[in-house]
Scaffold this active site. Sequence first.
Site, PDB file in Angstrom:
ATOM      1  N   LEU A   1       2.670  -6.372   6.222  1.00 53.52           N
ATOM      2  CA  LEU A   1       2.202  -6.957   7.477  1.00 53.52           C
ATOM      3  C   LEU A   1       3.346  -7.144   8.461  1.00 53.52           C
ATOM      4  O   LEU A   1       3.138  -7.424   9.638  1.00 53.52           O
ATOM      5  CB  LEU A   1       1.485  -8.280   7.210  1.00 53.52           C
ATOM      6  CG  LEU A   1       0.184  -8.148   6.413  1.00 53.52           C
ATOM      7  CD1 LEU A   1      -0.473  -9.504   6.234  1.00 53.52           C
ATOM      8  CD2 LEU A   1      -0.787  -7.197   7.099  1.00 53.52           C
TER       9      LEU A   1
ATOM     10  N   ARG B   1      -4.356   7.396   7.577  1.00 52.10           N
ATOM     11  CA  ARG B   1      -4.873   8.441   8.461  1.00 52.10           C
ATOM     12  C   ARG B   1      -6.373   8.261   8.637  1.00 52.10           C
ATOM     13  O   ARG B   1      -7.103   8.104   7.657  1.00 52.10           O
ATOM     14  CB  ARG B   1      -4.586   9.805   7.845  1.00 52.10           C
ATOM     15  CG  ARG B   1      -5.587  10.882   8.265  1.00 52.10           C
ATOM     16  CD  ARG B   1      -5.003  12.251   8.144  1.00 52.10           C
ATOM     17  NE  ARG B   1      -5.418  12.896   6.927  1.00 52.10           N
ATOM     18  CZ  ARG B   1      -5.489  14.221   6.799  1.00 52.10           C
ATOM     19  NH1 ARG B   1      -5.132  15.010   7.803  1.00 52.10           N
ATOM     20  NH2 ARG B   1      -5.867  14.756   5.681  1.00 52.10           N
TER      21      ARG B   1
ATOM     22  N   HIS C   1      -0.671  -4.410  -0.366  1.00 50.80           N
ATOM     23  CA  HIS C   1      -0.268  -3.649   0.819  1.00 50.80           C
ATOM     24  C   HIS C   1      -1.399  -2.751   1.346  1.00 50.80           C
ATOM     25  O   HIS C   1      -1.742  -2.790   2.518  1.00 50.80           O
ATOM     26  CB  HIS C   1       0.950  -2.772   0.512  1.00 50.80           C
ATOM     27  CG  HIS C   1       2.099  -3.515  -0.097  1.00 50.80           C
ATOM     28  ND1 HIS C   1       2.384  -4.816   0.214  1.00 50.80           N
ATOM     29  CD2 HIS C   1       3.052  -3.133  -0.983  1.00 50.80           C
ATOM     30  CE1 HIS C   1       3.463  -5.209  -0.467  1.00 50.80           C
ATOM     31  NE2 HIS C   1       3.877  -4.197  -1.209  1.00 50.80           N
TER      32      HIS C   1
ATOM     33  N   GLU D   1       5.733   7.412  -3.499  1.00 52.43           N
ATOM     34  CA  GLU D   1       7.134   7.070  -3.750  1.00 52.43           C
ATOM     35  C   GLU D   1       7.741   8.058  -4.735  1.00 52.43           C
ATOM     36  O   GLU D   1       7.033   8.608  -5.575  1.00 52.43           O
ATOM     37  CB  GLU D   1       7.233   5.654  -4.304  1.00 52.43           C
ATOM     38  CG  GLU D   1       6.651   4.638  -3.344  1.00 52.43           C
ATOM     39  CD  GLU D   1       6.925   3.226  -3.775  1.00 52.43           C
ATOM     40  OE1 GLU D   1       7.944   2.677  -3.336  1.00 52.43           O
ATOM     41  OE2 GLU D   1       6.137   2.668  -4.548  1.00 52.43           O
TER      42      GLU D   1
ATOM     43  N   HIS E   1       4.904  -7.835   2.733  1.00 53.07           N
ATOM     44  CA  HIS E   1       5.875  -7.299   3.704  1.00 53.07           C
ATOM     45  C   HIS E   1       5.287  -6.154   4.515  1.00 53.07           C
ATOM     46  O   HIS E   1       5.796  -5.824   5.586  1.00 53.07           O
ATOM     47  CB  HIS E   1       7.200  -6.934   3.032  1.00 53.07           C
ATOM     48  CG  HIS E   1       7.215  -5.619   2.320  1.00 53.07           C
ATOM     49  ND1 HIS E   1       6.753  -5.460   1.048  1.00 53.07           N
ATOM     50  CD2 HIS E   1       7.647  -4.392   2.709  1.00 53.07           C
ATOM     51  CE1 HIS E   1       6.898  -4.188   0.688  1.00 53.07           C
ATOM     52  NE2 HIS E   1       7.445  -3.519   1.675  1.00 53.07           N
TER      53      HIS E   1
ATOM     54  N   LYS F   1      19.505 -11.156  -0.920  1.00 59.78           N
ATOM     55  CA  LYS F   1      20.694 -10.363  -0.615  1.00 59.78           C
ATOM     56  C   LYS F   1      20.351  -9.182   0.285  1.00 59.78           C
ATOM     57  O   LYS F   1      21.039  -8.881   1.247  1.00 59.78           O
ATOM     58  CB  LYS F   1      21.211  -9.858  -1.954  1.00 59.78           C
ATOM     59  CG  LYS F   1      22.561  -9.269  -1.962  1.00 59.78           C
ATOM     60  CD  LYS F   1      22.980  -9.226  -3.418  1.00 59.78           C
ATOM     61  CE  LYS F   1      23.893  -8.074  -3.713  1.00 59.78           C
ATOM     62  NZ  LYS F   1      24.151  -8.009  -5.148  1.00 59.78           N
TER      63      LYS F   1
ATOM     64  N   ASP G   1      18.182 -10.804  -5.493  1.00 62.42           N
ATOM     65  CA  ASP G   1      18.151  -9.468  -4.887  1.00 62.42           C
ATOM     66  C   ASP G   1      17.496  -9.422  -3.517  1.00 62.42           C
ATOM     67  O   ASP G   1      18.025  -8.825  -2.574  1.00 62.42           O
ATOM     68  CB  ASP G   1      17.370  -8.513  -5.803  1.00 62.42           C
ATOM     69  CG  ASP G   1      18.311  -7.841  -6.772  1.00 62.42           C
ATOM     70  OD1 ASP G   1      19.519  -8.131  -6.682  1.00 62.42           O
ATOM     71  OD2 ASP G   1      17.822  -7.050  -7.601  1.00 62.42           O
TER      72      ASP G   1
ATOM     73  N   ARG H   1       8.658  10.555  -0.499  1.00 57.27           N
ATOM     74  CA  ARG H   1       8.479   9.161  -0.115  1.00 57.27           C
ATOM     75  C   ARG H   1       7.866   9.132   1.275  1.00 57.27           C
ATOM     76  O   ARG H   1       8.471   9.579   2.240  1.00 57.27           O
ATOM     77  CB  ARG H   1       9.836   8.451  -0.114  1.00 57.27           C
ATOM     78  CG  ARG H   1       9.693   6.989   0.236  1.00 57.27           C
ATOM     79  CD  ARG H   1      11.007   6.266   0.199  1.00 57.27           C
ATOM     80  NE  ARG H   1      10.789   4.843   0.464  1.00 57.27           N
ATOM     81  CZ  ARG H   1      11.761   4.002   0.766  1.00 57.27           C
ATOM     82  NH1 ARG H   1      13.003   4.422   0.833  1.00 57.27           N
ATOM     83  NH2 ARG H   1      11.495   2.740   1.006  1.00 57.27           N
TER      84      ARG H   1
HETATM   85  C1  BG6 Z   1       6.677  -3.516  -3.219  1.00 51.43           C
HETATM   86  C2  BG6 Z   1       6.329  -2.999  -4.563  1.00 51.43           C
HETATM   87  O1  BG6 Z   1       5.872  -4.608  -2.904  1.00 51.43           O
HETATM   88  O2  BG6 Z   1       6.469  -2.487  -2.267  1.00 51.43           O
HETATM   89  C3  BG6 Z   1       7.172  -1.791  -4.896  1.00 51.43           C
HETATM   90  O3  BG6 Z   1       6.549  -4.019  -5.536  1.00 51.43           O
HETATM   91  C4  BG6 Z   1       7.040  -0.746  -3.817  1.00 51.43           C
HETATM   92  O4  BG6 Z   1       6.819  -1.236  -6.147  1.00 51.43           O
HETATM   93  C5  BG6 Z   1       7.279  -1.362  -2.453  1.00 51.43           C
HETATM   94  O5  BG6 Z   1       8.000   0.242  -4.064  1.00 51.43           O
HETATM   95  C6  BG6 Z   1       6.982  -0.381  -1.330  1.00 51.43           C
HETATM   96  O6  BG6 Z   1       7.449  -0.909  -0.132  1.00 51.43           O
HETATM   97  P1  BG6 Z   1       8.098   0.038   0.986  1.00 51.43           P
HETATM   98  O7  BG6 Z   1       8.404  -0.906   2.078  1.00 51.43           O
HETATM   99  O8  BG6 Z   1       9.303   0.674   0.355  1.00 51.43           O
HETATM  100  O9  BG6 Z   1       7.047   1.027   1.327  1.00 51.43           O
END
Ligand code: BG6
Length: 791
Positions: free
Chosen positions: A211, A375, A272, A248, A209, A44, A41, A370
């Site tokens: 970063l 801040r 994150h 989200e 991701h 892809k 996934d 989302r």
């Molecule tokens: C992923 C998590 O690392 O980051 C997901 O496993 C989450 O649960 C996602 O939805 C959020 O990333 P983004 O880029 O959509 O904010």
Amino acid sequence: MFVTVFLLLVALCAHGGNGEDSEETQRPGHVSVIIVGGTGDLAKKYLWQGFFQLYINQVSSGNTFSFYGGGLSPGEKATPVFFEILKAVSCTKDVSQERCALLKEQFLRLSQYRQLKTLEDYQDLAKDIEKQLQQEGMTEAGRLFYLSVPAFAYADIAEKINSSCRPTSGAWLRVVLEKPFGHDYRSAQVLASQLGSALKDEEMYRIDHYLGKQVVSKILPFRTENRKYLDPIWNRHHIERVEIVLKETLDVKGRIPFYDQYGVIRDVLQNHLTEVMTLLTMKLPANVSNSEEVLQNKLQIFSSLLPLGKNQAVIGQYQTYKSEVQQELNKTKDHVTLTPTFAAVLAHINEAQYEGVPILLISGKMLDERVGYARILFKNDVFCLQNHNNVHCKAKQIIFYFGHGSLQYPAVLVSKNLFKPAVTGSEWKEVTEHKDVSVLGLPISDYYVQTPAEEKEAYSELISHIFAGRKNSFISTENLLASWGMWTSLLSSLTSSFPRIYPGGAENGDMLDVRLRGKDISYNSEVVIISPDKMGDASANSFKVMQGKFRSADMVSAWTEELVETLAADMQEVAEAAIHEGGVFHLAVSGGSTPLALFHRLAVHHFTFPWRNTHVWMVDERCVPLTEPESNFYSVHENLLKHVKIPYYNIHPMPVQLNQRLCVEDDGGVLLYEKELSRLVNGSSFHFVLLGVGYDGHTASLFPGVKADQHGQSLVALTESPSKPHQRMSLTFNAINRAHKVVLLVMGKGKHELVTQLSRVKDALDKYPVTGVKPANGSLVWYIDYDALIG
Ligand code: BG6
């Protein structure tokens, strides 16, 4: 032939990439990119696109490329799938259609699928790369392995790469890994050391991701470029609070086998949001491109964080999560999961610069919108007497807006009453034309807004950083362990905490609002009302509850979950009626495992239960200290009392331990409890007594062999089980049968035989003490689940 192959293998084993890691010093040559999990996934959705972009950017750099999609399936099966994926890559707007078509054709020609399963597969790959290098007279620049596979496969693949697929001398090796990197400190350490025995630290690129998000990677440059404005205010005297938020709207359907093991803290906060926090608070490096300095300064923040405990977090779970788990994990309907899908955590940095500054990290699934942002809200000490809309009175804030939400694009926003930030280089531009939106309380026109000149996908950015060897965009082993160090104690303190159930979406209303008190965080509203129409799946199943008779008394029967819910609702009804009538509800509860599901239901779903006016008494107790797990009170406390707002003085454990002795008659524990009971409970008649039945027919701690008049008029007695040496303290039949309502809860297949016997026998107190439960003026109701009733 044999000799050639042998020499080649010796050469492969002897060569090692020297890990030369910087863009400037890496030699041009041939680069082999291998995505292990190349038809999955992630590959892809993002990876092949990212590598195509890299190819376009590098096409005239002097480097040449081969791309391999690796997988467990044999080539005949996977190759067509692989090329379908590759055909979907696209070019950015600045590339003409003809050029794009040409580049795509070249990219596809340089790509192939390979089965990568066994050590031989990796050896063959190495041989083929070598052969190609020799045939085409190319120098090898490096090999990039992207492991887009579940983490349990990392160590094995890393070992195969190490033993048979290292690049030729002078070329680099980079191995990219995706989270999860463990689920706590210990497991992260084990994984790190397994990987460490195959790969050097500088060869590992752990991806987060976030970063690669343009706004996140802008944090340090922004702080540096605007130092003259920020230095005086980036401290506790000026910062009111820092909020790092990822909201989200989606649920986690389809990912439950992973998610239920991890939950939102491990999935999002540990990585994150923590990374964003360190970028916002770390000491600015003299050079933001100096990986070593950046990583060291980040580490310093971890060592200054105050430890996180239970009071620094609140957790939630969306209403339908439980049934999704039951479905995806094939669990029964009484399966309960405590995995949080929402968490708000309050962190503090123990450094003079940030002392007392609350740092909030919040994320959740199934929320109202989302959006992701960080801040920095500044204090505002101006009071506007007349014109509250005066710019001086508005919120002063800097927002790193990751994307989505009302703005819909990534941006850095600085409220105009702070300063006008510098816009440097060509990668970012100022936005002056806005649609009419408002961002975190201020209309967009109240901000200076900057946005990337061209939006780039996080993975593509990170792939170019891997290629350039920019290690500061990745998670080092030290960084990873420091982060787990921060989160592990909190995670273990939350293992038995019940998440607040929320309906999902806009319906959450203010249910997940939090309140900060000093170093602690709590939900703002103590009472949560979920109306039945918002209960999601659970209510959609109409309750199949059967009313009947058992041993001439009323009986309620249903599948376990419905039975427990019915009992919880009935108990609440009795409680409300008693409080309405006399201002107080006296409840006596049993220990053991049967009532645990009821306690859980009460704690998690019955937010309106009137605990403030409820007194909780014990039906019986074992002669062990109350702090021992065997103690009934301990169990009631752990599973119910500590999760509800009940006044301390409304809780009445049995005094089994007095004068540092357990259940000694002379210490008068029995009398003490009896006195307390007579003093507080009107007529010594509890409103509700919750009983269970043991396999031997005992109830409370009244065991077979007990006589009807054994305890006379006493309400409490020390009793003894014939089969068990331990003494107990128990309510007597006298106390039980005075109650307004007595409930006998019987659940589980194991009780079926007993239920069958009980349905047949007449009163036989000495054999089945439970048959002595006959409230004089009150009612008795049996709650028996279908497992116990039907078997
Ligand atoms: C992923 C998590 O690392 O980051 C997901 O496993 C989450 O649960 C996602 O939805 C959020 O990333 P983004 O880029 O959509 O904010």
